[in-house]
Write a protein that holds these residues in place. Structure first.
Motif, PDB file in Angstrom:
ATOM      1  N   HIS A  75       0.834  -1.209   0.000  1.00 16.37           N
ATOM      2  CA  HIS A  75       0.000   0.000   0.000  1.00 16.37           C
ATOM      3  C   HIS A  75       0.868   1.258   0.000  1.00 16.37           C
ATOM      4  CE1 HIS A  75      -3.755   2.076   2.024  1.00 16.37           C
ATOM      5  NE2 HIS A  75      -3.264   2.790   1.028  1.00 16.37           N
ATOM      6  N   LYS A 124      -8.182  -1.749  -6.536  1.00 12.07           N
ATOM      7  CA  LYS A 124      -8.429  -0.908  -5.370  1.00 12.07           C
ATOM      8  C   LYS A 124      -9.828  -0.337  -5.497  1.00 12.07           C
ATOM      9  CE  LYS A 124      -7.627   2.109  -1.915  1.00 12.07           C
ATOM     10  NZ  LYS A 124      -6.460   2.947  -1.749  1.00 12.07           N
ATOM     11  N   HIS A 156     -10.507   0.478   0.605  1.00 14.39           N
ATOM     12  CA  HIS A 156     -10.492   1.580   1.563  1.00 14.39           C
ATOM     13  C   HIS A 156     -11.840   1.482   2.270  1.00 14.39           C
ATOM     14  CE1 HIS A 156      -9.210   5.689   2.939  1.00 14.39           C
ATOM     15  NE2 HIS A 156     -10.423   5.539   3.438  1.00 14.39           N
ATOM     16  N   HIS A 185      -5.362  -0.561   5.722  1.00 15.17           N
ATOM     17  CA  HIS A 185      -5.169   0.297   6.914  1.00 15.17           C
ATOM     18  C   HIS A 185      -6.229   0.136   8.011  1.00 15.17           C
ATOM     19  CE1 HIS A 185      -7.614   2.659   4.230  1.00 15.17           C
ATOM     20  NE2 HIS A 185      -6.654   3.374   3.717  1.00 15.17           N
ATOM     21  N   ASN A 216      -6.296   9.179   6.513  1.00 17.74           N
ATOM     22  CA  ASN A 216      -7.523   8.366   6.436  1.00 17.74           C
ATOM     23  C   ASN A 216      -7.159   6.896   6.360  1.00 17.74           C
ATOM     24  OD1 ASN A 216      -8.998  10.755   6.244  1.00 17.74           O
ATOM     25  ND2 ASN A 216      -8.814  10.764   4.015  1.00 17.74           N
TER      26      ASN A 216
HETATM   27 ZN    ZN Z   1      -6.836   4.252   1.795  1.00 20.42          ZN
END
Ligand code: ZN
Ligand code: NCD
Length: 479
Positions: free
Chosen positions: A61, A147, A182, A238, A284
């Motif tokens: 990432h 993604k 995400h 994340h 974020n």
């Molecule tokens: Zn992200």
């Protein structure tokens, strides 16, 4: 047989053990690992006495910003930062200009990366509401995976509707590729942020208030349901909160092919750091209350979280230091500092060096079909090697980073552990803390060596197939 290079005197690390051994390299691959006396003759030798010899980290990432935002980073500076950080493969994100959602944009990025990269790389294709039809072309053009932005972040890539996301998963599932998410729900955050702004909030902690952990809980749970329904492999990027671990654990227990990463900022920083760091800490998902750290560490230990990545997201100082937190660009560089930060935790006894290698090399290689070509130092593997001094005490200095964006929350932080040399496919890309300039352009796309296991499709009769298949007896003509 004569080797190209033999590394003597170091301690070789796998995800299971660490042992004194020499490593012979030939034609870019590991030829043998073993006793000094068993090594072949070599054109070159390296004395690694007192050092540890690790499979280079695979950072799944990073945002290297090219094309479109090269004042923040490019493939040259980003991969130089990787080389200094002991990172030998990176997966680059598609939120650039133009977004990496068409065959043309992907081809342009492949060209830029192949000309400038010091380390190996994979390129993500953008999976959005209007790029679903491009999936076959993107796969043919060479993506490592996709993604999908469930939430708004830098680049303002629109989030697909749940319907669009289901269809996207149906289309990607048969390709076997993994969709990295995400996982923050856009509509919750949009309402929260509007409320906070209307109330006059612009202090750093307003960023955390705009994105409470429920945005991740809801997104992870919803994505897991769609993944389970379609058989599409997913990866949660994340992971920042204790709360989203529950839907992740439940999905894994149901057999969903879902993997997850967390990043140093979520393991090591907390809400109390917002006052000291201001806009620099804005990222974020947000860095959360310190109470989240222990559950994230425990989730790494028990395998709920598979790996550590960085979300290397460079922005220049002008974009990070602003009075209104909602106008600060989100993210900061991390690919160069991950290894020192995490090795410091090894030195502190929080994990073993083998745990570290498991989370930064073995797991990412396995989850993206690159193992055992990458992620391990054994005969036949690519000689992607980070040679580190585990006892070196130093302090991170943003001004000395290779990244073009010299502003991070880590400035001044005392660390123990330093990558001294980095090799990619047998070639030094960083030697004695100096960049090997001639290695620019040495990096190669790893999609060519990716072998994902055969996908297990679920419910195809009720998904895309149902749209083109007429039920028995139907005329196909609308009444
Ligand atoms: Zn992200
Ligand atoms: C990333 C960026 O700047 O590209 N920013 C961030 O805050 N993490 C985008 C992202 O990964 O969300």
């Amino acid at each position: 047989m004569k080797a190209d290079l033999v590394i003597h005197g170091g301690t070789v690390v796998t995800d299971a053990s660490a042992f004194p051994a020499s490593v012979a390299v030939k034609d870019g691959r590991v030829l043998s690992v073993g006793a000094r006396e068993a090594m072949p003759e070599a054109a070159e030798t390296l004395d690694a006495t007192g050092l540890h010899v690790l499979p280079g980290a695979i950072d799944v990432h990073v945002h290297f910003r090219e094309p479109g935002y090269t004042h923040k980073e490019d493939f040259g500076t980003g991969t130089a930062a990787a080389a200094f950080g002991g990172v030998t493969t990176v997966f680059d994100m598609p939120n650039v200009i133009p977004p990496t959602g068409t065959a043309e944009a992907l081809a342009m990025k492949h060209k830029l990366a192949s000309e400038k990269a010091h380390v190996d790389y994979g390129l993500y294709g953008l999976l959005g509401e209007d790029t679903i039809a491009h999936v076959p072309d993107l796969v043919a053009g060479g993506v490592i995976g996709f993604k999908l932005y469930m939430g708004n972040t830098f680049g303002n890539t629109p989030s697909p509707s749940t319907g669009g996301m289901l269809e996207a998963f149906e289309v990607v599932a048969p390709t076997g590729k993994r969709v990295s998410l995400h996982a923050e729900t856009a509509s919750i955050m949009a309402r929260r942020e509007a409320r906070l702004r209307a109330a006059g909030r612009k202090d750093p902690l307003a960023h955390l208030a705009a994105r409470p952990a429920v945005v991740a809980v809801e997104a992870v749970a919803r994505a897991a349901i769609l993944s389970e329904w379609t058989g599409c492999r997913i990866h949660v990027l994340h992971i920042s909160s204790a709360e989203e671990l529950r839907p992740l654990r439940e999905a894994k227990a149901r057999g969903v092919d879902v993997t997850g990463e967390t990043c140093p900022q979520y393991l090591l920083l907390g809400a109390e750091d917002y006052g000291r760091l201001g806009g620099v800490i804005r990222v974020n998902p947000p860095v959360r209350e310190a109470r989240n750290q222990a559950p994230l560490w425990a989730a790494l230990m028990d395998g709920t979280i598979d790996m550590i990545a960085t979300d290397h997201a460079p922005h220049i100082p002008d974009e990070k230091v602003r009075d209104d937190i909602f106008t600060v660009d989100c993210g900061f560089p991390g690919v160069e500092t991950q290894m020192p930060l995490m090795l410091t935790e090894v030195a502190a006894g929080r994990m073993s060096i083998s745990d570290y290698v498991g989370w930064t090399a073995v797991a990412p290689a396995k989850c993206w079909g690159l193992y055992p070509r990458k992620g391990v130092l054994q005969p036949g593997a690519d000689a992607d090697i980070a040679i580190v001094d585990l006892g070196h005490h130093w302090a991170i200095d943003d001004r000395k980073l290779q990244s073009r964006a010299k502003i991070t929350p880590w400035h001044g932080r005392a660390v123990t552990g330093l990558p001294v040399h980095t090799l990619v496919r047998g070639r030094f890309v960083m030697k004695d803390r100096t960049l090997v300039e001639s290695a620019r352009g040495w990096g190669r796309s790893v999609h060519t060596i990716q072998e994902m296991p055969k996908p297990e499709l679920r419910n195809p009769d009720s998904t895309m197939t149902a749209i083109v298949q007429k039920p028995d007896g139907a005329s196909g003509v609308a009444a």
